[in-house]
Design a protein around this motif. Structure first.
Motif, PDB file in Angstrom:
ATOM      1  N   UNK A  33       2.599  -0.761  -0.082  1.00 30.53           N
ATOM      2  CA  UNK A  33       1.528   0.047   0.493  1.00 30.53           C
ATOM      3  C   UNK A  33       1.880   0.518   1.894  1.00 30.53           C
ATOM      4  N   UNK A  34       1.081   1.438   2.384  1.00 33.41           N
ATOM      5  CA  UNK A  34       1.230   1.916   3.755  1.00 33.41           C
ATOM      6  C   UNK A  34       0.687   0.865   4.715  1.00 33.41           C
ATOM      7  N   UNK A  35       1.172   0.919   5.929  1.00 35.87           N
ATOM      8  CA  UNK A  35       0.672   0.027   6.974  1.00 35.87           C
ATOM      9  C   UNK A  35      -0.780   0.383   7.259  1.00 35.87           C
ATOM     10  N   UNK A  36      -1.649  -0.618   7.358  1.00 33.33           N
ATOM     11  CA  UNK A  36      -3.052  -0.429   7.706  1.00 33.33           C
ATOM     12  C   UNK A  36      -3.250  -1.001   9.109  1.00 33.33           C
ATOM     13  N   UNK A  37      -3.286  -0.114  10.086  1.00 36.63           N
ATOM     14  CA  UNK A  37      -3.403  -0.552  11.490  1.00 36.63           C
ATOM     15  C   UNK A  37      -4.713  -1.285  11.744  1.00 36.63           C
ATOM     16  N   UNK A  38      -5.795  -0.835  11.122  1.00 38.88           N
ATOM     17  CA  UNK A  38      -7.108  -1.440  11.345  1.00 38.88           C
ATOM     18  C   UNK A  38      -7.209  -2.826  10.720  1.00 38.88           C
ATOM     19  N   UNK A  39      -6.655  -3.000   9.533  1.00 41.64           N
ATOM     20  CA  UNK A  39      -6.692  -4.290   8.831  1.00 41.64           C
ATOM     21  C   UNK A  39      -5.307  -4.584   8.268  1.00 41.64           C
ATOM     22  N   UNK A  40      -4.391  -5.079   9.092  1.00 43.55           N
ATOM     23  CA  UNK A  40      -3.013  -5.302   8.643  1.00 43.55           C
ATOM     24  C   UNK A  40      -2.899  -6.148   7.380  1.00 43.55           C
ATOM     25  N   UNK A  45       3.891  -2.933   4.278  1.00 42.61           N
ATOM     26  CA  UNK A  45       4.844  -2.884   5.387  1.00 42.61           C
ATOM     27  C   UNK A  45       5.779  -1.688   5.272  1.00 42.61           C
ATOM     28  N   UNK A  46       5.447  -0.742   4.392  1.00 44.88           N
ATOM     29  CA  UNK A  46       6.242   0.470   4.213  1.00 44.88           C
ATOM     30  C   UNK A  46       7.694   0.142   3.848  1.00 44.88           C
ATOM     31  N   UNK A  47       7.882  -0.835   2.957  1.00 43.59           N
ATOM     32  CA  UNK A  47       9.222  -1.260   2.571  1.00 43.59           C
ATOM     33  C   UNK A  47       9.725  -0.598   1.287  1.00 43.59           C
ATOM     34  N   UNK A  48       8.861   0.125   0.608  1.00 38.60           N
ATOM     35  CA  UNK A  48       9.228   0.751  -0.666  1.00 38.60           C
ATOM     36  C   UNK A  48       8.272   1.909  -0.915  1.00 38.60           C
TER      37      UNK A  48
END
Length: 149
Positions: A33-40, A45-48
């Motif tokens: 998934x994409x990084x979620x700045x509000x709720x990590x 972690x944008x690894x795939x």
């Protein structure tokens, strides 16, 4: 056809929203998934690639496969084929694809433009299951360029 998708986030991996898909043909594909700045803790972690990116990539592979096969069956000297897909998705859930544009680049020796146009149309109208499924929610458009090898 079958596929098993397993969440890897619970096993202490680097991403809280990582997944591994094991296909029935014995291959492995990772997604994240994409990084979620509000709720990590809810984000990746944008690894795939994202799961919907893999849907788009699979659609591109499906239609490019068709185009090459149709040209080869027509005894055309096709030497390269790529397709760049650009898309738009709905703003609200479910965020389905609403527009997809596919731009094909075909390289070959003496391949007529009409043959490329026909191969793309046949893929989209008859053979590419992915394109035909996505056309139920998305406006799909195509274009192509032809390069002499």
């Amino acid at each position: 056809m079958e596929c098993t998708v397993t969440w890897t986030g619970a096993s202490g991996t680097r991403s809280a929203m990582g997944f591994v898909a094991e296909t029935g043909s014995g291959h492995v594909l990772t997604m994240d998934g994409a990084v979620d700045e509000a709720k990590p803790e809810n984000g990746g972690a944008n690894l795939a690639p994202r799961p919907m990116e893999t849907v788009l990539a699979g659609t591109g592979g499906c239609t490019a496969y068709d185009v090459v096969l149709i040209l080869k069956r027509g005894r055309h000297d096709v030497r390269g084929c790529s397709v760049k897909l650009t898309s738009e998705r709905a703003a609200t859930d479910p965020k389905v694809f609403t527009k997809i544009h596919m731009h094909f680049t075909v390289t070959g020796k003496g391949v007529p433009a009409a043959a490329v146009e026909r191969a793309i149309a046949m893929s989209h109208d008859k053979y590419c299951s992915a394109t035909i499924m996505l056309a139920k929610t998305a406006e799909i458009t195509t274009s192509f360029e032809l390069h002499e090898a």
